[in-house]
Each structure stands twice: as structure tokens, then as C-alpha cells.
Scaffold this active site. Structure first.
Site, PDB file in Angstrom:
ATOM      1  N   ASP A 112       0.773  -1.245   0.000  1.00  0.00           N
ATOM      2  CA  ASP A 112       0.000   0.000   0.000  1.00  0.00           C
ATOM      3  C   ASP A 112       0.804   1.293   0.000  1.00  0.00           C
ATOM      4  OD1 ASP A 112      -2.699  -0.893  -0.102  1.00  0.00           O
ATOM      5  OD2 ASP A 112      -2.442  -1.715   1.909  1.00  0.00           O
ATOM      6  N   ASP A 181      -7.304  -3.959  -5.330  1.00  0.00           N
ATOM      7  CA  ASP A 181      -6.958  -2.650  -4.752  1.00  0.00           C
ATOM      8  C   ASP A 181      -5.579  -2.156  -5.208  1.00  0.00           C
ATOM      9  OD1 ASP A 181      -8.378  -4.592  -3.251  1.00  0.00           O
ATOM     10  OD2 ASP A 181      -8.339  -3.385  -1.447  1.00  0.00           O
TER      11      ASP A 181
END
Ligand code: GLY
Length: 418
Positions: A112, A181
Site C-alpha cells: 500500500d 486494490d
């Protein structure tokens, strides 16, 4: 006759003008609310190691440290409020919270880093005017992209999202899981390639997007949340879910990440295959029979539907007598659709723009938009973090706010350019 048609014409003009101004009014009203809410948030959140994410059961703000995935959104939201208001107090707050994240440039324990650093530092370099600060922030972004590349392996051609993780059915230990994602981390890589002139970051982004396009989508352009790969051969081993209802269901936020991800791929490469894909995955979302009238999706498109069987204890765990919406998926999708509308023409342009507008109108209503002074300082209500993990169900979430503010800015610019 002429007089009558003039009267009718004038009425039509007045209606058109007033409906246009009422539409833009929601942007102004939403930013007024956002300023009040984030004033409150800044009063409550004074610890620069705890980045607002959601609420605790007692209504206090729950923060995360710099090693999670959501810590870039609060600084990013502050930058967006500054962009709209031009009030230097928001710039000062945005800088302070952005700079508090610096060490996260070394985030390599999951994928991330792109989300975290580009939502914060990416907006900072866009809006900052001080050259010394821009140079400093750019160095941080370069290191962040280097961190992202540590999770890329040539054999597979994708950035690995997580380290070893067990699937819900307890039967599969994912060794090279990639989640949809992850598309959101690619924006950072394109930026750093442009900044440094080194194509390696961009090449990784393209490889990642191409393999994801091949393996993360079903025939109807819905998404699998997780695809697990053989680390040696790059072969697909499993297509499952982690945060969705069932392996064959469509987790709404995941579909939103795909819409946003392929739209940004087209922006950065101008390769028409990405535009086609962005349109197809967006059409799945906006044409879905289970998309409610207000166009804010349930947390998964297939909850409680025949043919979808969760591997986790949905019945035992579900304490609600309703299926919650996910405002974060709605705001993210609205932002993606607004950008997508700029790459197409005619009826398609109208379709994507108008759908995003309807989403923003819904999110601007009392149902979703917080009354100032409530909602622990967050802007939007009604999001879902992870239903299967029994975590953050029907609560405010910082990334719902972030993409809402981004979508409002995009909407405002498009309205002004019309
Ligand atoms: N990227 C994690 C999530 O969307 O919940």
C-alpha cells in the site's frame, strides 16, 4: 405566439440556470461541511502519529500508525480542502500531517505504499509552491516507488499485495496474493518515472495492470478480490475473496478500485485497451440490477443472493436487519466516472458524468453527509471496511471522505469548463 414562446423560453432558462446553480451549490455546501468537520477532527486529533481512520464504539476517532494503508487519506483530504478554499490554514495542516508520514516511504511489508504516499505527498507536490519543499517531497516519492518495487518479482510480473495469508475457508495459504486494490498503487509509479526519466517504474505498472486485466476479471467484467499466483511460474492458483461476500461475488469497493485503476492507466498511457476496460468495469457497476436507486452500492453486489455462498459465517456474524451501503465505494466510483467521462464523447460522456453527479447528489444528502459537529468529525457516514472481518461496519471511513472531496473537485472543474 412569439410572446408565449418567449415566456416559455424564459421559464425554461430560469429553470435550467437555477437547477445548474443548485447542482453547484452542493459542492459549496459539502466543502462548508468538510471545513467544519475537519476543524473538529484537527481539534480531536493532535497526535501526529495517529492518522484518523474511523470511529471507536464510543464515538472517539480511531487512528492508525504510519505502517497501515489509510494514513495518507487525512493529509490528502486536507490538501483537497486547501485546493478548494485556498485558505492557508488548510495548507499548514496538510503540510504538517503529510510530513508526519515521511518514514512510510520505507513501507515494504505490504503493497500500500502507493496509496499512502501518493494521496498525501502526491497532492503536496501538486499544490505546493515552495521549490525546496517540492524537491524534498519528490525525493520522498522516489524512495516510496523504490519500496513498491521491492514487492515486484519478474516471474510473476505483479506487485505482491500481502505476504503469506490464509483464505477464509482455511484451506489455502496464499503465497503470492494480489488484490484488485493494488491498481491504486500504480499512479505513484507513473509519477516517479516522469520525475526521474527512468522507465522501470512505469514498466512495472504496465505489467501489473496487464496481468491484472487478464486474471482478476470474470467474463462480465466483475472482479475477483484476490488472485493468488505461483511465485515461480506466475501461474494463477486461486481466485477468491478476502473482503467480499463470496469468492464468486463482486465486492463493491474492489469494483471501484478497478474502475479508478484502469481509468488512470488510460490517462498515463493513452493505450485504448485500458479505456475499453475502464468502460466495461464501470458499466458493470452502474448497470448492476442490485445498485440501489441512489447509486450508492451495498458493500457487495451479491449479498444474500442465490448462487453466492460465503466461506465465512455470514449468518452467525450478521447482527443487522439490513444490508449496509458502502459510501466509500460510491465516492471512489464517482471520482473514477468523472475522470472517465473526460475520455469519451456524446452519450457515453453524458452517462458517466450524470451517474457520478447522481452519486454525489446522494452523498450530499442528509442520508450520507454528516451534520456539522457529529460523526466524530468525518464528512460521510455509512461505509464498510470489511464485513467478513466484522470490522468497520456502517461507519465513517477516512477514504470515503478523501474520494468524496476529490470527486467534488473534479465535478466542479468539469462544471466550470462546461
Ligand atoms: N485496500 C483495502 C480496502 O479497500 O479495504
Amino acid at each position: 405566439m412569439l410572446k408565449n414562446s418567449l415566456i416559455v423560453g424564459s421559464i425554461a432558462l430560469v429553470v435550467a440556470v437555477s437547477s445548474c446553480s443548485s447542482k453547484q451549490d452542493f459542492v459549496k455546501n459539502d466543502f462548508d461541511v468538510a471545513e467544519k468537520q475537519y476543524d473538529l477532527m484537527l481539534k480531536q486529533s493532535t497526535d501526529l502519529t495517529s492518522f484518523p481512520r474511523t470511529t471507536n464504539a464510543d464515538g472517539s476517532v480511531k487512528g492508525t500508525d504510519i505502517w497501515d494503508w489509510t494514513q495518507g487519506f487525512f493529509p490528502g483530504g486536507l490538501w483537497y480542502i486547501y485546493e478548494y478554499s485556498q485558505d492557508p490554514k488548510w495548507k499548514a495542516a496538510a503540510e504538517k500531517w503529510t510530513e508526519a508520514l515521511e518514514e512510510a516511504k520505507f513501507l515494504t511489508q505490504h503493497h500500500d505504499v502507493g496509496f499512502v504516499m501518493y494521496c498525501s505527498y502526491g497532492n503536496a507536490v501538486r499544490l505546493e509552491t515552495d521549490t525546496a519543499k517540492i524537491n524534498k517531497y519528490n525525493k520522498i516519492l522516489i524512495q516510496s516507488a523504490e519500496s513498491a518495487l521491492t514487492r515486484y518479482y519478474d516471474n510473476v510480473g505483479l506487485i505482491k499485495s500481502w505476504n503469506d495469508k490464509m483464505s477464509w475457508d482455511g484451506k489455502t495459504l496464499w503465497k503470492y496474493p494480489v488484490i484488485i486494490d493494488n491498481m491504486m498503487n500504480l499512479e505513484l509509479l507513473f509519477y516517479v518515472s516522469k520525475l526521474t526519466g527512468d522507465p522501470k517504474y512505469r514498466n512495472v505498472a504496465i505489467s501489473h495492470a496487464d496481468k491484472t486485466m487478464k486474471n482478476h476479471f470474470r467474463g462480465d467484467y466483475s472482479t475477483y478480490h484476490v488472485v493468488d499466483y505461483d511465485a515461480k511460474t506466475g501461474e494463477v492458483l486461486h481466485q477468491q475473496t478476502n473482503q467480499g461476500y463470496a469468492d464468486n461475488s463482486t465486492w463493491s469497493r474492489g469494483q471501484g478500485w478497478a474502475m479508478y485503476g484502469y481509468t488512470l492507466m488510460y490517462r498515463e498511457t493513452k493505450d485504448p485497451k485500458y479505456l475499453e476496460h475502464a468502460k466495461k468495469v464501470s458499466d458493470f457497476f452502474i448497470n448492476h440490477p442490485n445498485l440501489p436507486k441512489d447509486k450508492i452500492p451495498y458493500w457487495d453486489f451479491n449479498v444474500e443472493q442465490a448462487g453466492y455462498t460465503p466461506d465465512w459465517d455470514y449468518k452467525g456474524q450478521n447482527k443487522l436487519n439490513y444490508i449496509p451501503r458502502d459510501a466509500s465505494a460510491g465516492s471512489l466510483a464517482a471520482s473514477a466516472l468523472l475522470e472517465l467521462s473526460t475520455y469519451v464523447d456524446g452519450a457515453e460522456k453524458e452517462k458517466y458524468f450524470r451517474t457520478a453527479e447522481e452519486m454525489l447528489e446522494s452523498l450530499s444528502s442528509k442520508e450520507y453527509l454528516a451534520d456539522p459537529g457529529t460523526n466524530s468529525g468525518f464528512i460521510l457516514k455509512h461505509s464498510v471496511g470489511s464485513f467478513p472481518h466484522n470490522n468497520e461496519i456502517d461507519v465513517p471511513l477516512i477514504y470515503a471522505d478523501y474520494y468524496f472531496l476529490e470527486a467534488l473537485l473534479r465535478y466542479n472543474k468539469l462544471k466550470e469548463s462546461k
